[in-house]
Design a protein around this motif. Structure first.
Motif, PDB file in Angstrom:
ATOM      1  N   GLU A 112       0.849  -1.182   0.000  1.00 21.04           N
ATOM      2  CA  GLU A 112       0.000   0.000   0.000  1.00 21.04           C
ATOM      3  C   GLU A 112       0.889   1.237   0.000  1.00 21.04           C
ATOM      4  O   GLU A 112       1.941   1.252   0.646  1.00 21.04           O
TER       5      GLU A 112
ATOM      6  N   ARG B 122       0.770   5.516   0.470  1.00 16.02           N
ATOM      7  CA  ARG B 122       0.099   6.779   0.802  1.00 16.02           C
ATOM      8  C   ARG B 122       1.080   7.917   0.527  1.00 16.02           C
ATOM      9  O   ARG B 122       1.801   8.368   1.402  1.00 16.02           O
TER      10      ARG B 122
ATOM     11  N   ARG C 252      -6.640   1.882  -6.467  1.00 10.88           N
ATOM     12  CA  ARG C 252      -6.701   2.897  -5.418  1.00 10.88           C
ATOM     13  C   ARG C 252      -8.040   2.879  -4.695  1.00 10.88           C
ATOM     14  O   ARG C 252      -9.046   2.369  -5.210  1.00 10.88           O
TER      15      ARG C 252
ATOM     16  N   ASP D  73     -10.003   5.338  -1.160  1.00 20.22           N
ATOM     17  CA  ASP D  73      -9.871   6.356  -0.128  1.00 20.22           C
ATOM     18  C   ASP D  73     -10.132   5.703   1.216  1.00 20.22           C
ATOM     19  O   ASP D  73     -11.150   5.025   1.399  1.00 20.22           O
ATOM     20  N   ASP D  74      -9.213   5.883   2.169  1.00 19.35           N
ATOM     21  CA  ASP D  74      -9.387   5.234   3.463  1.00 19.35           C
ATOM     22  C   ASP D  74     -10.359   6.017   4.355  1.00 19.35           C
ATOM     23  O   ASP D  74     -10.946   7.021   3.937  1.00 19.35           O
TER      24      ASP D  74
ATOM     25  N   ASN E 292      -7.695   9.746   3.049  1.00 16.22           N
ATOM     26  CA  ASN E 292      -6.407   9.654   2.376  1.00 16.22           C
ATOM     27  C   ASN E 292      -6.513   8.779   1.131  1.00 16.22           C
ATOM     28  O   ASN E 292      -7.214   7.765   1.132  1.00 16.22           O
TER      29      ASN E 292
ATOM     30  N   VAL F  74      -5.179   5.998  -1.140  1.00 15.46           N
ATOM     31  CA  VAL F  74      -4.318   4.839  -0.957  1.00 15.46           C
ATOM     32  C   VAL F  74      -4.217   4.079  -2.274  1.00 15.46           C
ATOM     33  O   VAL F  74      -5.234   3.663  -2.840  1.00 15.46           O
TER      34      VAL F  74
ATOM     35  N   HIS G 194      -2.634   0.663  -4.121  1.00 11.37           N
ATOM     36  CA  HIS G 194      -2.182  -0.661  -3.703  1.00 11.37           C
ATOM     37  C   HIS G 194      -1.982  -1.553  -4.921  1.00 11.37           C
ATOM     38  O   HIS G 194      -2.627  -1.376  -5.957  1.00 11.37           O
TER      39      HIS G 194
ATOM     40  N   ALA H 246      -1.236  12.852   4.144  1.00 12.93           N
ATOM     41  CA  ALA H 246      -2.196  11.974   4.811  1.00 12.93           C
ATOM     42  C   ALA H 246      -2.370  12.395   6.261  1.00 12.93           C
ATOM     43  O   ALA H 246      -1.457  12.939   6.882  1.00 12.93           O
TER      44      ALA H 246
ATOM     45  N   THR I  35       4.601   3.758   2.916  1.00 12.02           N
ATOM     46  CA  THR I  35       4.486   2.421   2.334  1.00 12.02           C
ATOM     47  C   THR I  35       4.229   1.419   3.444  1.00 12.02           C
ATOM     48  O   THR I  35       4.726   1.555   4.567  1.00 12.02           O
TER      49      THR I  35
END
Length: 316
Positions: free
Chosen positions: A23, A25, A51, A53-54, A58, A60, A62, A251, A262
């Motif tokens: 992952e 950011r 990708r 959004d968390d 943010n 993210v 992956h 983030a 990472t």
């Protein structure tokens, strides 16, 4: 102010690993006075990047490298514009403490008021707060925030050899030294114990006195506090300043555990090393379209021509 950021990360493995999941950011946020015009992520070996959004908003990215490999290189390039932030008042009204206390009943601020993985109210922290006369609320919340920022800056020495990426705050408190990550965690823990919502910010800092910054400390961490009626306000205890036009936000989270650039796992009996190089360039006078083109050109070259500084850490 307009900036171009290039962030190169390289993992090296002592023997071939069979698969790795990662992952990332590294994409600057677009909100308030900051806008990310372009972001490019390039990986070697070549991968399909996805990708989401968390929980904290943010971005993210992956990806999975399913084939055997002995190294992994990630090159992130961004074009950002940040407008000047409005000046803060000298202080807030006394009733602002009551407004903050009311936030404690709002679930939206629960994460920012309670202890987290690295920001915990230890005995060492309590002792530090007493020694620095920061254990109690002062006249108003903004004055209290500024005193905590100044107190940490004066008490601690910056020393990248003092702590590790996963060191608890007690290590920095004992040694009276650490890095921006440690100072941010200490500030957050102090602020939360006084009922001030606080969150961790990861990003980049463009340093004064240079049109280009290629030092390892271009990567930076600081704190944001929520102060009615101002909203979220950034403070930088490492430099004892209010976060402003030179702070590039990537983030936000409860602490570093939520926002590491990472994060990954791999299959195989191998040790890993991490090399990182970050550069931040000011791009005065360039248009937004020029910034975007700059990202595309520089990112297209970087996978083959950029050599990270030899700054190694264990993969998290």
């Amino acid at each position: 102010m307009r900036y171009f950021v290039q962030h190169v990360t390289r993992f090296r493995y002592s023997s071939a690993v069979h698969e790795s999941l990662t992952e990332v950011r590294m994409a600057p946020r677009t909100e308030a006075q900051q806008r990310c015009y372009q972001f490019r992520l390039q990986c070697k070996p070549s991968v399909q990047v996805m990708r989401y959004d968390d929980h904290y908003g943010n971005v993210v990215y992956h990806f999975d490298v399913p084939t055997p490999h002995t190294s992994l290189e990630i090159v992130a390039a961004s074009a950002i514009e940040i407008e000047p932030l409005p000046d803060l008042p000298a202080r807030l009204p006394a009733q602002a403490w009551g407004q903050l206390d009311e936030l404690g009943q709002d679930g939206e601020f629960w994460y920012w008021l309670h202890p987290s993985c690295f920001a915990v109210p230890t005995k060492a922290l309590e002792g530090l707060a007493v020694r620095l006369k920061l254990a109690e609320r002062k006249a108003d919340p903004l004055t209290t925030v500024r005193r905590i920022c100044d107190g940490i800056h004066r008490h601690f020495a910056y020393n990248p050899e003092a702590t590790e990426v996963d060191s608890p705050i007690d290590t920095a408190i004992k040694l009276r030294s650490g890095v921006c990550q440690d100072f941010a965690h200490i500030a957050i823990a102090m602020l939360r114990r006084l009922g001030i919502p606080a969150r961790y910010v990861s990003g980049y800092l463009f340093h004064n006195g240079s049109d280009r910054n290629t030092a390892a400390n271009a990567s930076h961490a600081w704190v944001e506090v929520y102060l009615p009626p101002l909203g979220w306000v950034g403070i930088d205890p490492t430099n004892d300043i209010i976060a402003g036009e030179k702070h590039i936000r990537v983030a936000v989270g409860r602490d570093y555990a939520d926002v590491s650039p990472t994060r990954g796992v791999y299959k195989g009996d191998a040790e890993s090393e991490l090399a990182v190089a970050v550069s931040v360039s000011a791009t005065r006078g360039q248009s937004n379209s020029d910034l975007a083109l700059h990202v595309i050109r520089r990112n297209g070259q970087s996978a083959n021509k950029t050599e990270p500084q030899e700054v190694y850490q264990q993969q998290q």
